[in-house]
Enzyme design. Structure first.
Site, mmCIF file in Angstrom:
data_model
loop_
_atom_site.group_PDB
_atom_site.id
_atom_site.type_symbol
_atom_site.label_atom_id
_atom_site.label_comp_id
_atom_site.label_asym_id
_atom_site.label_seq_id
_atom_site.Cartn_x
_atom_site.Cartn_y
_atom_site.Cartn_z
ATOM 1 N N ARG A 187 -19.953 5.970 5.779
ATOM 2 C CA ARG A 187 -20.072 5.507 3.965
ATOM 3 C C ARG A 187 -18.935 6.421 3.890
ATOM 4 N NH1 ARG A 187 -25.362 5.815 3.876
ATOM 5 N NH2 ARG A 187 -26.558 3.783 4.898
ATOM 6 N N LYS A 204 -4.941 1.307 -1.158
ATOM 7 C CA LYS A 204 -5.592 -0.327 -1.135
ATOM 8 C C LYS A 204 -5.434 -0.448 0.133
ATOM 9 C CE LYS A 204 -3.609 -3.335 -4.613
ATOM 10 N NZ LYS A 204 -3.245 -4.505 -5.112
ATOM 11 N N GLU A 208 10.227 -3.836 -1.953
ATOM 12 C CA GLU A 208 9.525 -3.648 -2.341
ATOM 13 C C GLU A 208 9.760 -2.118 -3.058
ATOM 14 O OE1 GLU A 208 6.571 -4.421 -2.377
ATOM 15 O OE2 GLU A 208 6.011 -5.204 -0.369
ATOM 16 N N LYS A 243 4.690 3.801 -8.347
ATOM 17 C CA LYS A 243 3.712 3.143 -8.415
ATOM 18 C C LYS A 243 2.659 4.421 -8.547
ATOM 19 C CE LYS A 243 0.878 1.438 -5.026
ATOM 20 N NZ LYS A 243 1.149 0.403 -3.055
ATOM 21 N N GLU A 245 -7.265 -1.884 -10.015
ATOM 22 C CA GLU A 245 -6.432 -3.574 -10.271
ATOM 23 C C GLU A 245 -6.740 -4.032 -11.365
ATOM 24 O OE1 GLU A 245 -3.514 -5.230 -7.156
ATOM 25 O OE2 GLU A 245 -4.001 -7.693 -8.310
ATOM 26 N N ARG A 259 -1.767 -2.942 -12.802
ATOM 27 C CA ARG A 259 -1.488 -2.991 -11.544
ATOM 28 C C ARG A 259 -1.162 -4.430 -10.078
ATOM 29 N NH1 ARG A 259 -4.377 1.174 -6.452
ATOM 30 N NH2 ARG A 259 -3.401 0.567 -4.732
ATOM 31 N N ASN A 264 2.432 -7.298 -7.919
ATOM 32 C CA ASN A 264 2.536 -8.078 -7.097
ATOM 33 C C ASN A 264 3.292 -8.930 -6.665
ATOM 34 O OD1 ASN A 264 -0.042 -7.475 -4.986
ATOM 35 N ND2 ASN A 264 -1.349 -7.445 -6.633
ATOM 36 N N HIS A 310 4.922 -12.293 -4.590
ATOM 37 C CA HIS A 310 3.352 -11.645 -2.947
ATOM 38 C C HIS A 310 3.081 -12.992 -3.339
ATOM 39 C CE1 HIS A 310 4.949 -7.463 -3.105
ATOM 40 N NE2 HIS A 310 3.743 -6.693 -2.584
ATOM 41 N N HIS A 355 3.375 -13.991 0.627
ATOM 42 C CA HIS A 355 1.645 -14.557 1.476
ATOM 43 C C HIS A 355 1.283 -15.691 2.001
ATOM 44 C CE1 HIS A 355 -0.250 -10.409 -0.504
ATOM 45 N NE2 HIS A 355 0.555 -9.886 0.440
ATOM 46 N N HIS A 398 6.038 -8.726 6.473
ATOM 47 C CA HIS A 398 6.519 -8.366 4.829
ATOM 48 C C HIS A 398 7.186 -8.756 3.780
ATOM 49 C CE1 HIS A 398 3.030 -8.241 1.764
ATOM 50 N NE2 HIS A 398 3.862 -6.900 0.977
HETATM 51 P P1 NAD Z 1 4.874 -2.756 10.302
HETATM 52 O O1 NAD Z 1 3.330 -1.308 9.994
HETATM 53 O O2 NAD Z 1 3.927 -3.538 11.323
HETATM 54 O O3 NAD Z 1 5.239 -1.348 10.345
HETATM 55 C C1 NAD Z 1 6.697 -2.190 11.087
HETATM 56 C C2 NAD Z 1 7.230 -1.707 12.179
HETATM 57 O O4 NAD Z 1 8.214 -0.819 12.682
HETATM 58 C C3 NAD Z 1 5.714 -1.751 13.678
HETATM 59 O O5 NAD Z 1 6.621 -2.627 14.751
HETATM 60 C C4 NAD Z 1 6.016 -0.656 13.954
HETATM 61 O O6 NAD Z 1 5.679 0.107 15.153
HETATM 62 C C5 NAD Z 1 7.717 -0.046 13.472
HETATM 63 N N1 NAD Z 1 7.524 1.036 13.206
HETATM 64 C C6 NAD Z 1 7.243 2.109 12.517
HETATM 65 N N2 NAD Z 1 7.762 3.574 12.380
HETATM 66 C C7 NAD Z 1 8.677 3.475 13.129
HETATM 67 C C8 NAD Z 1 9.526 4.334 13.208
HETATM 68 N N3 NAD Z 1 9.588 5.231 12.142
HETATM 69 N N4 NAD Z 1 10.605 3.874 13.682
HETATM 70 C C9 NAD Z 1 10.405 2.363 14.723
HETATM 71 N N5 NAD Z 1 9.846 1.864 13.797
HETATM 72 C C10 NAD Z 1 8.450 1.857 13.681
HETATM 73 O O7 NAD Z 1 4.615 -3.255 8.729
HETATM 74 P P2 NAD Z 1 4.950 -2.287 7.426
HETATM 75 O O8 NAD Z 1 6.397 -3.162 6.840
HETATM 76 O O9 NAD Z 1 5.496 -1.244 7.149
HETATM 77 O O10 NAD Z 1 3.925 -2.388 6.414
HETATM 78 C C11 NAD Z 1 3.394 -4.071 6.522
HETATM 79 C C12 NAD Z 1 1.866 -4.067 5.855
HETATM 80 O O11 NAD Z 1 2.118 -2.865 5.161
HETATM 81 C C13 NAD Z 1 1.587 -5.400 5.623
HETATM 82 O O12 NAD Z 1 0.263 -5.449 6.220
HETATM 83 C C14 NAD Z 1 1.492 -5.731 4.621
HETATM 84 O O13 NAD Z 1 0.502 -6.087 3.897
HETATM 85 C C15 NAD Z 1 1.228 -4.142 3.838
HETATM 86 N N6 NAD Z 1 1.322 -3.988 3.056
HETATM 87 C C16 NAD Z 1 -0.024 -2.985 2.183
HETATM 88 C C17 NAD Z 1 -0.063 -2.846 0.507
HETATM 89 C C18 NAD Z 1 -0.647 -1.562 0.301
HETATM 90 O O14 NAD Z 1 -0.279 -0.969 -1.023
HETATM 91 N N7 NAD Z 1 -1.933 -1.001 1.335
HETATM 92 C C19 NAD Z 1 1.346 -2.772 -0.304
HETATM 93 C C20 NAD Z 1 2.753 -3.596 0.614
HETATM 94 C C21 NAD Z 1 2.302 -3.825 2.280
HETATM 95 N N1 GLY Z 2 0.611 -3.451 -2.661
HETATM 96 C C1 GLY Z 2 0.049 -3.822 -4.393
HETATM 97 C C2 GLY Z 2 -0.313 -2.471 -4.784
HETATM 98 O O1 GLY Z 2 -0.395 -1.404 -4.247
HETATM 99 O O2 GLY Z 2 -1.352 -2.551 -5.925
#
Ligand code: NAD
Ligand code: GLY
Length: 368
Positions: free
Chosen positions: A126, A148, A190, A232, A242, A246, A250, A253, A257, A270
């Site tokens: 939990r 998130k 972003e 942020k 949100e 917030r 997006n 997005h 998406h 992404h």
């Molecule tokens: P990712 O986590 O897939 O990382 C991108 C690539 O870089 C991967 O292959 C990873 O292994 C590699 N990598 C990571 N750090 C590295 C480093 N220092 N050196 C070399 N390679 C490295 O992708 P991302 O772009 O970091 O994140 C995208 C994800 O984040 C999506 O799923 C998206 O939906 C999510 N997201 C979430 C939020 C939120 O608010 N929670 C906001 C934006 C995006």
């Molecule tokens: N990436 C959008 C949010 O965190 O609200």
């Protein structure tokens, strides 16, 4: 990476008793002063992936200090692994290790790892503590901050999840030295987003600094991360779950998406999908009479300068876009809610776009 070894800075996400720091700077990973204070107890599980582990896991373990029960879980890489099955692996490993409610999960990696580990922490017994250690630019400026968490569903991106705030975010800017250029560009999408939605001065600064940012200039990247996290943190403190402002985060997005889901998770990054999505949102804002041609041209120019795609996938029809966009989490009742731009630096939530205007924009938008 050109390195001025700036002293770390700390920002706060102000959420009352759940407030937490974002530490930003070089050399944080291996230094116990930054990570150890945020652990809930002795049990620690570091979750990372097979790309990040060989580069940064040993350094992070140095930063944990001694006298802890530390376990490691190394998951496969990629957006396609952002599934409930991967989260189950985390829960299985925690249970097999006998971890209790005072354990701490550490997410070492990009947004995929951060979102999954946060969700695993939100549900395990939990809710247990977790710390975000983002290693991509995208995760450092966006996904690690704000709580998130979640996974993808075949029918929609991030459809299963929870709001669950970390105990701390540790942005070690040294990790960007190994990030592939394509991933850096995805993170810049972003960063540009913050300028477009909320800060015209920051947008102008980004336009001037784009070459330095893409060249991994440490001072420029650190400032971009600090400004993005500050914007942020301000928005999350105002609207954690949100209900209003917030949603502006997006921008691009809903289109993005749709591209990600249609193309199959992982084919478009992404950030790439968000970059193209922001241009689609800017073009739609022009069609609604808000942005000028010159403002759309500026938006296109900065997205192009960041190395991001300017055209949607060739095999996506208007109906493909609309069908997926209708599933977006922001929609209320049956109305499509979009984040659009009144001007550069000022976004709005709009749920009255005529379907024919939206369809005409998608139809006319370039394909590649
Ligand atoms: P990712 O986590 O897939 O990382 C991108 C690539 O870089 C991967 O292959 C990873 O292994 C590699 N990598 C990571 N750090 C590295 C480093 N220092 N050196 C070399 N390679 C490295 O992708 P991302 O772009 O970091 O994140 C995208 C994800 O984040 C999506 O799923 C998206 O939906 C999510 N997201 C979430 C939020 C939120 O608010 N929670 C906001 C934006 C995006
Ligand atoms: N990436 C959008 C949010 O965190 O609200």
């Amino acid at each position: 990476m050109n390195d001025s070894r700036k002293a770390p800075s700390t920002l706060e996400v102000a959420l009352g008793s759940r407030s937490y720091p974002i530490h930003i700077g070089p050399g944080l990973l291996g230094d116990p002063r930054w990570l150890a204070p945020h652990l809930a107890g002795r049990q620690v599980m570091v979750v990372t992936n097979e790309t990040v582990a060989p580069r940064y896991l040993a350094r992070l373990r140095q930063g944990l200090g001694d006298d802890l029960d530390v376990r490691e879980l190394v998951l496969p890489d990629g957006e396609a692994t952002k599934t409930l099955a991967s989260v189950e692996r985390i829960w299985d490993t925690l249970l097999a290790a006998g971890f209790n409610r005072r354990c701490t999960l550490i997410a070492l990696g990009g947004g995929v790892i951060g979102d999954m580990v946060g969700f695993a922490a939100a549900c395990y017994q939990r809710g247990v503590a977790f710390v975000q250690v983002p290693t991509t630019l995208l995760a450092q400026v966006d996904s690690s901050v704000g709580g998130k968490t979640g996974v993808n569903h075949p029918r929609g991106k991030n459809m299963i999840g929870a709001f669950w705030q970390p105990r701390a975010v540790l942005v070690d800017t040294d990790t960007l030295a190994t990030l592939p250029a394509r991933e850096l560009s995805a993170g810049l999408a972003e960063v540009i987003k913050y300028g477009l939605i909320r800060d015209a001065d920051f947008l102008a600064w980004l336009e001037a600094q784009m070459d330095a940012l893409r060249g991994l200039d440490a001072a420029a990247l650190t400032r971009a991360i600090e400004c993005s996290c500050a914007l942020k943190a301000e928005i999350v403190a105002e609207d954690e779950t949100e209900q209003g402002v917030r949603a502006l985060l997006n921008l691009g997005h809903t289109f993005g998406h749709a591209i990600e889901a249609h193309q199959g998770y992982g084919h478009w990054l992404h950030g790439e999908a968000v970059g193209t999505g922001m241009l689609m949102a800017a073009e739609l804002s022009r069609r609604l009479g808000w942005l000028s041609d010159a403002e759309v041209a500026r938006t296109r120019a900065i997205i192009e300068a960041a190395g991001l795609p300017l055209a949607a996938p060739a095999d996506m029809s208007v109906d493909d876009f609309l069908a997926i966009m209708r599933l977006d989490k922001k929609n209320l009742d049956s109305r499509l809610r979009l984040i659009l731009l009144h001007t550069l630096g000022e976004a709005c939530i709009h749920d009255a776009t005529p379907t024919e205007t939206l369809a005409a924009l998608i139809e006319a938008f370039p394909r590649r």
